[in-house]
Motif scaffolding. Structure first.
Motif, short mmCIF file in Angstrom:
data_model
loop_
_atom_site.label_atom_id
_atom_site.label_comp_id
_atom_site.label_asym_id
_atom_site.label_seq_id
_atom_site.Cartn_x
_atom_site.Cartn_y
_atom_site.Cartn_z
N LEU A 51 84.19 -13.90 30.73
CA LEU A 51 85.63 -13.96 30.99
C LEU A 51 86.38 -12.79 30.40
N SER A 52 85.85 -12.25 29.31
CA SER A 52 86.57 -11.16 28.63
C SER A 52 86.65 -9.90 29.47
N GLY A 53 85.66 -9.71 30.36
CA GLY A 53 85.63 -8.50 31.14
C GLY A 53 85.18 -7.28 30.35
N LYS A 54 84.74 -7.47 29.10
CA LYS A 54 84.36 -6.36 28.23
C LYS A 54 82.86 -6.29 27.98
N TYR A 55 82.09 -7.10 28.72
CA TYR A 55 80.65 -7.19 28.46
C TYR A 55 79.95 -5.83 28.59
N GLY A 56 80.28 -5.05 29.62
CA GLY A 56 79.63 -3.75 29.79
C GLY A 56 79.93 -2.82 28.64
N LEU A 58 83.66 -12.41 46.63
CA LEU A 58 83.09 -12.14 45.31
C LEU A 58 83.17 -10.67 44.92
N GLU A 59 83.67 -9.82 45.81
CA GLU A 59 83.84 -8.42 45.46
C GLU A 59 84.93 -8.29 44.40
N MET A 60 84.66 -7.47 43.38
CA MET A 60 85.62 -7.33 42.28
C MET A 60 86.66 -6.27 42.63
N LYS A 61 87.60 -6.67 43.49
CA LYS A 61 88.70 -5.79 43.86
C LYS A 61 90.01 -6.56 43.74
N ASP A 62 91.11 -5.84 43.73
CA ASP A 62 92.42 -6.45 43.43
C ASP A 62 92.77 -7.60 44.37
N ALA A 63 92.33 -7.51 45.62
CA ALA A 63 92.68 -8.56 46.58
C ALA A 63 92.06 -9.90 46.22
N PHE A 105 93.91 -14.69 38.87
CA PHE A 105 95.15 -14.57 38.11
C PHE A 105 94.95 -13.53 37.00
N THR A 106 96.05 -13.07 36.44
CA THR A 106 96.01 -12.06 35.39
C THR A 106 96.84 -12.54 34.20
N ILE A 107 96.49 -11.99 33.04
CA ILE A 107 97.28 -12.21 31.82
C ILE A 107 97.62 -10.83 31.28
N GLY A 108 98.86 -10.43 31.43
CA GLY A 108 99.26 -9.10 31.02
C GLY A 108 98.56 -8.04 31.86
N LEU A 164 90.98 -12.18 36.17
CA LEU A 164 89.92 -13.12 36.48
C LEU A 164 89.53 -13.01 37.94
N TYR A 165 88.27 -12.72 38.19
CA TYR A 165 87.74 -12.60 39.54
C TYR A 165 86.80 -13.78 39.82
N PRO A 166 86.67 -14.18 41.08
CA PRO A 166 85.71 -15.23 41.42
C PRO A 166 84.29 -14.87 40.98
N ALA A 167 83.95 -13.57 40.99
CA ALA A 167 82.61 -13.14 40.59
C ALA A 167 82.30 -13.54 39.16
#
Length: 496
Positions: free
Chosen positions: A399-404, A124-129, A133-136, A141-144
């Protein structure tokens, strides 16, 4: 079968206080002091800003008490604005509330829960590993993020079962987080406070000390008002620091959204606001005093002899000030202690936010200013459709990753709506002098005016320091204008 008999009054004064405290305390108090110290550079200003924020919060809560006693029904701040001004003002608040303020906060708090769950589940750590999947180059998208959505869905389902179920979770988790915070504060002072750190931190007074130059000046220290460059620059730095403390102190008004389900709301909503905000303010100030007693402001303050590699308050790893403090208190297990505390805190916080937010959309729908389905109650006498609509948009924000970033954009607008709402007291005193007021704002007109001065100064500082984010927040509000007129026209056509 759906019920239309109305919301049930089943919440007590204690429930109201726990909702206020539980909605306010999320993840911010564990993190934001790092950025605050980076902005103002001294223990004196760190504590003064928390004190000012606390006073602003309590002053606003006292003022809202009068409005809640006049309009003791579901919808809270939306209703206050509609009654004091007009339906357009109320709608613009509700629009912002749905698009960013409430749903964005729920999303951010949900991801904070998942992020700290990563201490126990590395996937659940938000790191590249851990990217699924990615879009552009923009979307990852992280499991977290999926766990945060699952948390929101679960709490939405719980609250759709009835107000008692949501109240049970709120009581348990808010009580647990309050006890945990008190424990952290007490053990911090007893086991980890150091006189040399305390003295070095307070030696900074109300001056500013940085590890990097400001305005191109290579000197390492400035007096805030005489050497930063100008009063406007000083105000901008203070306002930037206050973003963290204000973000940690918002959502206290959420209890007003539940006024239709609180017993004796004319009395209990106002008391819930006052006692809830006072308790949280005391906790916030005390825990920051503990930080100052346990951690240096920066590693240089004590030569890095304590809290090795923690970066002090200003440069704690990933801004996790509470984790750095907990390391000094509990040793290597400290990070796990804080992770559990934040998971408890965010879980309870999101429950309160989810429970209360849907009541605003329920009331708006009954005023024909939201989807009509949101104005219906299920067999458990809760606005289930509104809950799931809130859940859906919150999940999109997760999902957007822009919440913060969205939250940062809307702090300015949130302040403005607070100020507009409190000014509504003056309008209503003039336009409805004979209206029943079971409770009148204590210290009127001085306390509301003092709030205006403090909040107005911060809003001006934000315009100076972060004008781009302020403008974006205003744009979010203005987009609501054409939506409002489309809804009004549609309603006129339906009744023609």
């Amino acid at each position: 079968m759906e019920q239309t008999t109305g919301l049930k009054r089943s919440l007590t004064l204690t429930d109201g206080i726990l909702i206020v405290a539980g909605s306010m305390i999320g993840s911010g108090i564990f993190i934001v002091s790092a950025d605050m110290v980076r902005n103002v550079g001294s223990a004196g200003w760190l504590m003064l800003i928390w004190l000012i924020t606390g006073l602003m919060t309590v002053f606003a809560a006292i003022s809202y008490g009068e409005l809640s006693s006049m309009f003791p029904k579901a919808g809270g701040q939306y209703v206050f604005l509609k009654e004091a001004y007009n339906s357009l003002t109320g709608f613009l608040y509700g629009w912002s509330f749905f698009t960013v303020i409430q749903t964005g906060t729920i999303a951010a708090v949900g991801v904070a829960f998942s992020k700290f769950a990563g201490y126990f589940i590395p996937a659940l750590e938000m790191k590249d590993a851990n990217i699924l999947f990615t879009i552009g180059d923009q979307f990852k998208l992280y499991p977290a993020q999926l766990v945060s959505i699952a948390l929101v869905i679960f709490l939405t389902w719980v609250n759709s079962r009835g107000v008692k179920e949501g109240k049970f979770i709120q009581t348990i988790f808010t009580s647990a987080k309050l006890l945990s915070l008190f424990g952290l504060i007490i053990f911090g002072f007893l086991l980890a406070a150091k006189a040399d750190i305390w003295n070095e931190n307070w030696a900074t007074g109300l001056s500013m000390k940085f590890t990097t130059p400001v305005n191109g000046n290579p000197d390492n220290g400035w007096n805030l008002f005489s050497q930063v460059g100008s009063w406007s620059a000083a105000l901008g730095l203070i306002a930037s620091a206050m973003v963290g403390s204000v973000f940690s102190s918002v959502a206290w008004e959420n209890v007003t959204f539940l006024a239709g389900e609180i017993k004796n709301p004319q009395r209990n909503v106002g008391l819930s606001l006052f006692f809830g905000t006072l308790i949280v303010t005391i906790i916030y100030i005390t825990i920051n005093l503990m930080y100052v007693a346990v951690l240096p402001l920066t590693p240089a303050e004590t030569g890095g002899i304590y809290a090795p590699n923690s970066g002090g308050i200003a440069f704690a790893v990933q801004d996790r000030v509470a984790t750095a403090a907990s390391f000094n208190i509990f040793g290597n297990i400290g990070a796990l202690v804080i992770a559990v505390m934040i998971m408890i805190s965010t879980f309870g916080c999101n429950n309160g936010l989810i429970m209360t937010g849907a009541r605003v959309f329920y009331t708006m729908a009954n005023d024909n200013l939201f989807f009509k389905q949101a104005g219906r109650l299920n067999k458990n006498s809760v606005p289930e459709w509104a809950l799931w609509a809130q859940c859906f948009w919150t999940s999109i924000l997760c999902l957007s990753g822009k919440y913060g970033l969205l939250l940062d954009y809307v702090v300015f607008v949130t302040l403005i709506f607070y100020m507009i709402t409190i000014y509504g007291i003056f309008r209503l005193r003039k336009s409805r002098p004979d209206a029943e007021r079971p409770y009148k704002a204590f210290g009127y007109p001085f306390i509301p005016i003092l709030y205006f001065i403090l909040a107005g100064a911060m809003a001006l500082g934000l315009l100076i320091a972060k004008w781009e984010t302020c403008v974006f927040g205003i744009i979010v509000v203005l987009i609501g204008l054409p939506v409002y007129y489309l809804l009004v026209r549609k309603e006129k056509q339906a009744t023609a």
